[in-house]
Design a protein around this motif. Sequence first.
Motif, mmCIF file in Angstrom:
data_model
loop_
_atom_site.group_PDB
_atom_site.id
_atom_site.type_symbol
_atom_site.label_atom_id
_atom_site.label_comp_id
_atom_site.label_asym_id
_atom_site.label_seq_id
_atom_site.Cartn_x
_atom_site.Cartn_y
_atom_site.Cartn_z
ATOM 1 N N GLY A 160 0.826 -1.197 0.000
ATOM 2 C CA GLY A 160 0.000 0.000 0.000
ATOM 3 C C GLY A 160 0.859 1.246 0.000
ATOM 4 O O GLY A 160 1.751 1.406 0.850
ATOM 5 N N ASN A 161 0.626 2.143 -0.958
ATOM 6 C CA ASN A 161 1.459 3.339 -1.084
ATOM 7 C C ASN A 161 1.579 4.107 0.224
ATOM 8 O O ASN A 161 2.670 4.534 0.611
ATOM 9 N N SER A 162 0.469 4.290 0.924
ATOM 10 C CA SER A 162 0.476 5.119 2.132
ATOM 11 C C SER A 162 1.012 4.391 3.359
ATOM 12 O O SER A 162 0.921 4.895 4.475
ATOM 13 N N THR A 163 1.596 3.207 3.135
ATOM 14 C CA THR A 163 2.187 2.462 4.256
ATOM 15 C C THR A 163 3.709 2.398 4.187
ATOM 16 O O THR A 163 4.352 1.924 5.122
ATOM 17 N N VAL A 164 4.307 2.841 3.097
ATOM 18 C CA VAL A 164 5.744 2.633 2.874
ATOM 19 C C VAL A 164 6.604 3.683 3.573
ATOM 20 O O VAL A 164 6.279 4.869 3.587
ATOM 21 N N MET A 165 7.700 3.224 4.160
ATOM 22 C CA MET A 165 8.751 4.104 4.676
ATOM 23 C C MET A 165 10.102 3.512 4.291
ATOM 24 O O MET A 165 10.269 2.288 4.288
ATOM 25 N N TYR A 166 11.052 4.383 3.941
ATOM 26 C CA TYR A 166 12.383 3.862 3.652
ATOM 27 C C TYR A 166 13.452 4.796 4.206
ATOM 28 O O TYR A 166 13.198 5.960 4.499
ATOM 29 N N ASP A 167 14.655 4.232 4.344
ATOM 30 C CA ASP A 167 15.798 4.933 4.919
ATOM 31 C C ASP A 167 16.595 5.599 3.790
ATOM 32 O O ASP A 167 17.306 4.938 3.027
ATOM 33 N N VAL A 168 16.455 6.909 3.677
ATOM 34 C CA VAL A 168 17.118 7.655 2.616
ATOM 35 C C VAL A 168 18.634 7.639 2.802
ATOM 36 O O VAL A 168 19.390 7.629 1.833
#
Length: 257
Positions: A160-168
């Motif tokens: 789900g798009n609104s669930t994603v988090m990533y480490d930049v």
Amino acid sequence: MDCLVMNLVPGLVSVIMPAFNAAGYIADAVRSVQEQTYTSWELLIVDDCSTDDTFQRAKSLAAADARVRCIRLSRNSGAAVSRNRAMEIAQGQYMAFLDADDLWLPDKLEHQLKFMRARGVAICCTAYAQVDERGARTGRVLTSPKRVGYNRLLLDCPVGNSTVMYDVSRLGKFEVPDIRKRNDDALWLRMLKHEKYIWGIPEVLAQYRVRSDSISADKLSLVKYHWILYREIERLSVVRSAFHVAAWGFIKVLGLK
């Protein structure tokens, strides 16, 4: 990777929010960010030349909270361009994504950060619940697999798009491929060329709003964009592209997703 970045703010989460004709929903979406138990965030709203008063409402919300920034594109360009504009100016060590008509549960950011730090993973997503236009739960929950690799995501994109988090700080910044629909899938596929998995959290930490006027509501029109995604962006063979379009259509017909 698309681009290495320097001078990120440690611990800061940059929330990327493209917005188009979301006047009736954007205040609730912003409020769901403001109510997070994890408070070190910035919210970057990019209005894609809305024809309603989305931009005016976003500006009002930004004026009341210094952590919220609002930008308006000079012409309607699509969600990919809006996302890229926000991602360019994002300063956070982490990046999370929230559509202007979706919602987060209050412990979403805190839970994901703990998960990522404890396991040393660079990208994660969560389960999410479906809500109607009024924000009432429909009873449908979309689960998150334990992990999603490139080939699994090609099949039906269980992210789900609104669930994603990533480490930049680990992966750098990415450019979203400029495709009007399925650009979120294209972004995750791009990330998975540099990281083996998107890791899933089983808890429901977000809510996806089903709208009759949504850009993804017309399933038939999405066939064209899936073909573009597989054949032109991912450069799969004709046979493999056709297989994935057919597989996606089969899953939709059966109502499996």
